[in-house]
Design a protein around this motif. Structure first.
Motif, mmCIF file in Angstrom:
data_model
loop_
_atom_site.group_PDB
_atom_site.id
_atom_site.type_symbol
_atom_site.label_atom_id
_atom_site.label_comp_id
_atom_site.label_asym_id
_atom_site.label_seq_id
_atom_site.Cartn_x
_atom_site.Cartn_y
_atom_site.Cartn_z
ATOM 1 N N ALA A 98 60.708 46.230 44.530
ATOM 2 C CA ALA A 98 59.494 45.543 44.095
ATOM 3 C C ALA A 98 58.435 45.543 45.198
ATOM 4 N N SER A 99 58.878 45.357 46.424
ATOM 5 C CA SER A 99 57.927 45.366 47.547
ATOM 6 C C SER A 99 57.256 46.725 47.678
ATOM 7 N N LEU A 100 58.020 47.784 47.440
ATOM 8 C CA LEU A 100 57.436 49.124 47.515
ATOM 9 C C LEU A 100 56.438 49.353 46.390
ATOM 10 N N LEU A 101 56.794 48.950 45.172
ATOM 11 C CA LEU A 101 55.929 49.210 44.024
ATOM 12 C C LEU A 101 54.584 48.504 44.140
ATOM 13 N N ASP A 102 54.557 47.388 44.872
ATOM 14 C CA ASP A 102 53.281 46.688 45.079
ATOM 15 C C ASP A 102 52.298 47.527 45.879
ATOM 16 N N HIS A 103 52.810 48.567 46.558
ATOM 17 C CA HIS A 103 51.945 49.401 47.396
ATOM 18 C C HIS A 103 51.872 50.840 46.896
ATOM 19 N N VAL A 104 52.399 51.082 45.707
ATOM 20 C CA VAL A 104 52.317 52.418 45.118
ATOM 21 C C VAL A 104 51.326 52.354 43.964
ATOM 22 N N GLY A 105 50.257 53.100 44.072
ATOM 23 C CA GLY A 105 49.152 52.968 43.133
ATOM 24 C C GLY A 105 49.486 53.256 41.690
ATOM 25 N N VAL A 106 50.470 54.107 41.445
ATOM 26 C CA VAL A 106 50.762 54.482 40.066
ATOM 27 C C VAL A 106 51.436 53.358 39.285
ATOM 28 N N TRP A 107 51.959 52.358 39.997
ATOM 29 C CA TRP A 107 52.628 51.244 39.331
ATOM 30 C C TRP A 107 51.800 49.971 39.440
ATOM 31 N N ARG A 108 51.825 49.191 38.362
ATOM 32 C CA ARG A 108 51.012 47.978 38.324
ATOM 33 C C ARG A 108 51.873 46.804 37.856
ATOM 34 N N ARG A 109 51.803 45.699 38.572
ATOM 35 C CA ARG A 109 52.532 44.495 38.191
ATOM 36 C C ARG A 109 51.778 43.809 37.061
ATOM 37 N N VAL A 110 52.470 43.632 35.923
ATOM 38 C CA VAL A 110 51.806 43.028 34.765
ATOM 39 C C VAL A 110 52.378 41.654 34.433
ATOM 40 N N TYR A 111 53.519 41.315 35.026
ATOM 41 C CA TYR A 111 54.074 39.984 34.792
ATOM 42 C C TYR A 111 54.964 39.607 35.965
ATOM 43 N N ALA A 112 54.965 38.317 36.307
ATOM 44 C CA ALA A 112 55.843 37.837 37.375
ATOM 45 C C ALA A 112 56.067 36.336 37.199
ATOM 46 N N ASP A 113 57.284 35.908 37.420
ATOM 47 C CA ASP A 113 57.612 34.497 37.522
ATOM 48 C C ASP A 113 58.747 34.367 38.529
ATOM 49 N N ASP A 114 59.393 33.220 38.590
ATOM 50 C CA ASP A 114 60.440 33.036 39.585
ATOM 51 C C ASP A 114 61.762 33.679 39.182
ATOM 52 N N VAL A 115 61.795 34.310 37.999
ATOM 53 C CA VAL A 115 63.013 34.972 37.534
ATOM 54 C C VAL A 115 62.902 36.486 37.643
ATOM 55 N N ALA A 116 61.774 37.041 37.234
ATOM 56 C CA ALA A 116 61.640 38.488 37.167
ATOM 57 C C ALA A 116 60.199 38.920 37.380
ATOM 58 N N VAL A 117 60.066 40.172 37.796
ATOM 59 C CA VAL A 117 58.738 40.816 37.875
ATOM 60 C C VAL A 117 58.802 42.097 37.063
ATOM 61 N N LEU A 118 57.686 42.412 36.407
ATOM 62 C CA LEU A 118 57.621 43.584 35.546
ATOM 63 C C LEU A 118 56.503 44.499 36.015
ATOM 64 N N TYR A 119 56.875 45.778 36.215
ATOM 65 C CA TYR A 119 55.898 46.794 36.625
ATOM 66 C C TYR A 119 55.809 47.860 35.537
ATOM 67 N N VAL A 120 54.593 48.309 35.278
ATOM 68 C CA VAL A 120 54.388 49.419 34.352
ATOM 69 C C VAL A 120 53.528 50.455 35.050
ATOM 70 N N ARG A 121 53.551 51.658 34.497
ATOM 71 C CA ARG A 121 52.700 52.702 35.074
ATOM 72 C C ARG A 121 51.237 52.295 34.966
ATOM 73 N N GLY A 122 50.461 52.739 35.917
ATOM 74 C CA GLY A 122 49.081 52.273 36.026
ATOM 75 C C GLY A 122 48.256 52.466 34.783
ATOM 76 N N GLY A 123 48.574 53.480 33.990
ATOM 77 C CA GLY A 123 47.803 53.725 32.784
ATOM 78 C C GLY A 123 48.207 52.882 31.597
ATOM 79 N N SER A 124 49.278 52.091 31.730
ATOM 80 C CA SER A 124 49.787 51.329 30.585
ATOM 81 C C SER A 124 48.939 50.120 30.308
#
Length: 481
Positions: free
Chosen positions: A455-481
């Motif tokens: 998750a820490s890596l995906l926060d710095h990779v442009g092709v992935w975008r965080r679309v949801y986060a709480d204290d249980v889970a984080v969700l990443y989708v491709r930047g175009g989604s």
């Protein structure tokens, strides 16, 4: 008149006041587990166990290929715990999450009530209860609403039947065979039951008179072959035995699965204290066992040290293995602690029914939120995502929500190579392999725990975008989604 009153009081005491100690122990264990029932749901695998049971009920058939993942879809997979899964699914349909709690709590209570009953026949009831409670403390980390707890009372009954036959210098009764057949339909651990039969066979032959050894050995061999055949009385036949071996072939992966990891003595634990107490007691009192019993004790200890999953096997069977030699050596005398009359059985049944109803009515059981990323799943559905690389702990919940998973708790399906590659990728031991994993499986989203290295890596990779986060889970989708 006073004599009549005294007679009535005595009759009441004999009917109600002399209930066996083991039955009160079992009742107490059941009530405690029922009150703390949510702890029995503290495992994400419970979700998919119930889901598989429901699939069996809906389709009137048993699975032979994977239908839950997109990474292994269509590959061979059987459920050797099919009967336990049906029991959990039916109980859930009847009473929600309280249903599986009641089923699991009842099985655990029956296990330790039975163990105490066996011990009471050779020692004081207070000693038997103390040993049973010690075994319960050791086993407690594995008290979960999963198939293995439904097999626990069967394991104890099977071991006791083998021990009794061995000490009588006889082959076991063929009436024991339905037990291992039931075990084979409840949980894959039934293979150990065959090993246990071999161990007690050696014990029986060792202690037999020289002229009796050959015919006795032949009778035990006949029983062993019959037991092997009984294990095939499942919808999968011989495949159930082969499937059970796959767990032991997972190699390095077993060290990463907490319940299969070796014992950790970096901190004081009940297991370590038990081992130390047993060593101290043996040295102080000079306990003597026959070579076959010594080998069996060492085998149980080795299993518990090698895999934490075997700790309850050690806790449940060690008292049975050493019961007769220790009781004879120290002249332990059983005390009559009552008998189960029809009246006392009725009282216990009413007590258990009232306890179950009260807890079900006033206490809501549910799995922990840490394994139930409900809000994140809604986000997945909102984005219409299908190929989601999930944290392994979320796999059970995703199956429960009828969503295809990348991985879940069925380690025997995914195998050592696939799962180790998954773990190494998400731990970023090789970033290029992690990115290759996403590409090779055409991943369009990731559902991870907060703070995961990936998750820490995906926060710095442009092709992935965080679309949801709480204290249980984080969700990443491709930047175009």
């Amino acid at each position: 008149m006073s004599i009549d009153v005294a007679t009535i009081h005595q009759a009441k005491a004999s009917s109600f006041g002399r209930v066996p100690a083991w039955s009160w122990l079992g009742t107490g264990v059941y009530v405690v587990l029922l009150v703390n029932g949510s702890g029995l749901l503290n495992d994400s695998d419970t979700f998919w166990q119930i889901a598989v049971g429901q699939w069996i009920l809906d389709h009137g058939a048993l699975p032979r290929v994977d239908v839950y993942s997109f990474s292994k879809f269509g590959e061979p997979w059987i459920s050797s715990s099919w009967l336990a899964q049906i029991l959990y699914a039916v109980s859930y349909n009847l009473a929600g999450w309280t249903g599986p709690v009641v089923v699991a709590a009842g099985s655990i209570a029956a296990t330790f009530g039975l163990l105490a009953h066996i011990l009471e026949r050779r020692m004081r009831a207070s000693y038997a209860a103390l040993v049973a409670l010690a075994a319960m403390v050791l086993s407690a980390p594995h008290f979960l609403a999963r198939p293995h707890v439904l097999a626990m009372p069967v394991t104890v009954a099977w071991a006791h039947g083998l021990m009794t036959a061995s000490e009588r210098r006889q082959a076991p009764s063929f009436w024991l065979l339905p037990l291992i057949a039931l075990w084979a339909n409840l949980h894959g651990g039934f293979v150990f039951g065959l090993v246990l039969a071999g161990a007690f066979a050696i014990d029986a032959v060792w202690n037999a008179a020289p002229l009796q050894r050959k015919p006795l050995a032949l009778r035990w061999v006949a029983f062993g072959l019959a037991a092997l055949l009984a294990c095939c009385f499942t919808p999968y036949g011989w495949e159930s035995i082969l499937a059970s071996r796959k767990i032991l072939d997972l190699g390095e992966l077993l060290r990463l699965i907490s319940e299969w990891a070796p014992a950790d003595f970096s901190r004081i634990s009940p297991f370590e204290l038990t081992i130390l107490a047993l060593i101290a007691g043996t040295l102080y009192r000079g306990v003597t066992l026959s070579p076959p019993r010594i080998a069996l004790v060492l085998g149980l200890l080795h299993m518990a040290l090698s895999h934490g999953r075997n700790l309850e096997i050690f806790a449940l069977l060690l008292p049975i293995v050493v019961l007769t030699p220790v009781s004879r050596q120290f002249a332990l005398q059983p005390t009559w602690s009552g008998r189960m009359t029809l009246a006392s059985a009725a009282v216990l049944a009413v007590t258990l029914s009232i306890s179950t109803w009260a807890v079900a009515a006033y206490q809501a059981h549910s799995p922990p939120k840490s394994d139930s990323p409900a809000a994140a799943v809604e986000a997945i559905k909102a984005h219409n995502l299908r190929r989601v690389l999930n944290d392994r702990a979320f796999g059970g919940y995703l199956i429960w929500r009828q969503m295809p998973v990348f991985i879940d708790g069925r380690a025997e399906l995914y195998g050592e190579k696939f799962t180790m590659a998954y773990y190494n990728a998400l731990e970023l031991k090789d970033v290029s392999r992690f990115l290759s994993l996403l590409k090779d499986h055409d991943i369009d989203a990731l559902l991870l725990r907060p703070g995961a290295p990936a998750a820490s890596l995906l926060d710095h990779v442009g092709v992935w975008r965080r679309v949801y986060a709480d204290d249980v889970a984080v969700l990443y989708v491709r930047g175009g989604s």
